[in-house]
Design a protein around this motif. Sequence first.
Motif, PDB file in Angstrom:
ATOM      1  N   LYS A   1       0.835  -1.208   0.000  1.00 40.39           N
ATOM      2  CA  LYS A   1       0.000   0.000   0.000  1.00 40.39           C
ATOM      3  C   LYS A   1       0.871   1.259   0.000  1.00 40.39           C
ATOM      4  N   PHE A   2       1.978   1.197   0.735  1.00 44.00           N
ATOM      5  CA  PHE A   2       2.911   2.326   0.725  1.00 44.00           C
ATOM      6  C   PHE A   2       3.490   2.519  -0.676  1.00 44.00           C
ATOM      7  N   LEU A   3       3.875   1.416  -1.308  1.00 43.43           N
ATOM      8  CA  LEU A   3       4.425   1.490  -2.663  1.00 43.43           C
ATOM      9  C   LEU A   3       3.384   2.038  -3.633  1.00 43.43           C
ATOM     10  N   GLN A   4       2.145   1.625  -3.458  1.00 39.33           N
ATOM     11  CA  GLN A   4       1.059   2.146  -4.298  1.00 39.33           C
ATOM     12  C   GLN A   4       0.944   3.662  -4.164  1.00 39.33           C
ATOM     13  N   GLN A   5       0.963   4.150  -2.922  1.00 42.80           N
ATOM     14  CA  GLN A   5       0.860   5.593  -2.686  1.00 42.80           C
ATOM     15  C   GLN A   5       2.083   6.328  -3.225  1.00 42.80           C
ATOM     16  N   MET A   6       3.252   5.749  -3.053  1.00 44.50           N
ATOM     17  CA  MET A   6       4.478   6.364  -3.536  1.00 44.50           C
ATOM     18  C   MET A   6       4.472   6.504  -5.050  1.00 44.50           C
ATOM     19  N   MET A   7       4.040   5.446  -5.742  1.00 38.87           N
ATOM     20  CA  MET A   7       3.997   5.490  -7.201  1.00 38.87           C
ATOM     21  C   MET A   7       3.005   6.543  -7.694  1.00 38.87           C
ATOM     22  N   LYS A   8       1.888   6.689  -6.997  1.00 30.43           N
ATOM     23  CA  LYS A   8       0.921   7.733  -7.344  1.00 30.43           C
ATOM     24  C   LYS A   8       1.566   9.108  -7.243  1.00 30.43           C
ATOM     25  N   GLN A   9       2.285   9.334  -6.144  1.00 32.21           N
ATOM     26  CA  GLN A   9       2.908  10.637  -5.918  1.00 32.21           C
ATOM     27  C   GLN A   9       4.024  10.915  -6.927  1.00 32.21           C
TER      28      GLN A   9
END
Length: 220
Positions: A183-191
């Motif tokens: 989930k952290f990686l998902q948010q990071m990729m979005k940013q």
Amino acid sequence: MARNKYPEQTLEQILTVSAKLFTEKGFEKTSIQDIIDALGMSKGAIYHHFKSKEDILEAVMEKQFSYAAQMLDELIQHTEAPSAREKLVLILEQVVADQDAHSMDSVLSTQIKNPQFVVTGIKEGVKKDAPIIAKIMMDGKQDGSITTEYPIECAEVFMLLVNIWINPMLFDRDQDETLNRLKFLQQMMKQLGADILSDSLIQKITEHHSDIGGYSQDER
């Protein structure tokens, strides 16, 4: 002794049978003699191609990587989507879901704390897979579906994190800890402007690690 007229066929037989034994018995419990017996070949025929069981595993790994690369190429050619971002999301989901691409994962996972194995995984991800993902990201910049200014670097970081950092066996993590990092990686990729890690892909990754017994606590 008569020379083998079909060395490529012999090599393919050795890899196929060895992969089957490694999967069924486990790499550590499979001996060179087991492979020889299953093949019905002489010891010399095996050692003509490989010096050790570890060399055979390395060749099996390379065969698996080659299959995955070919599959990825075919997916890129045949996957259709309204945008490059959606195409990349679909491709990643299909790669994780393909059983043949991961048929040896349970065997390879036993080598996850072998430094050479980890280094090989890092190189494969950065040198072979990341440039392909970066190309689709560049297409996404053209159609506006991906906005990162660093598609090459973004693709490399994604492959490093999803292949190495996310792997629960390498860091002795349970399923919840792995899910949090996804989930952290998902948010990071979005940013970063590359929203390519879908909820469906997260679910497929967590289920895959569970299928190969990758979590440190949930099966104990």
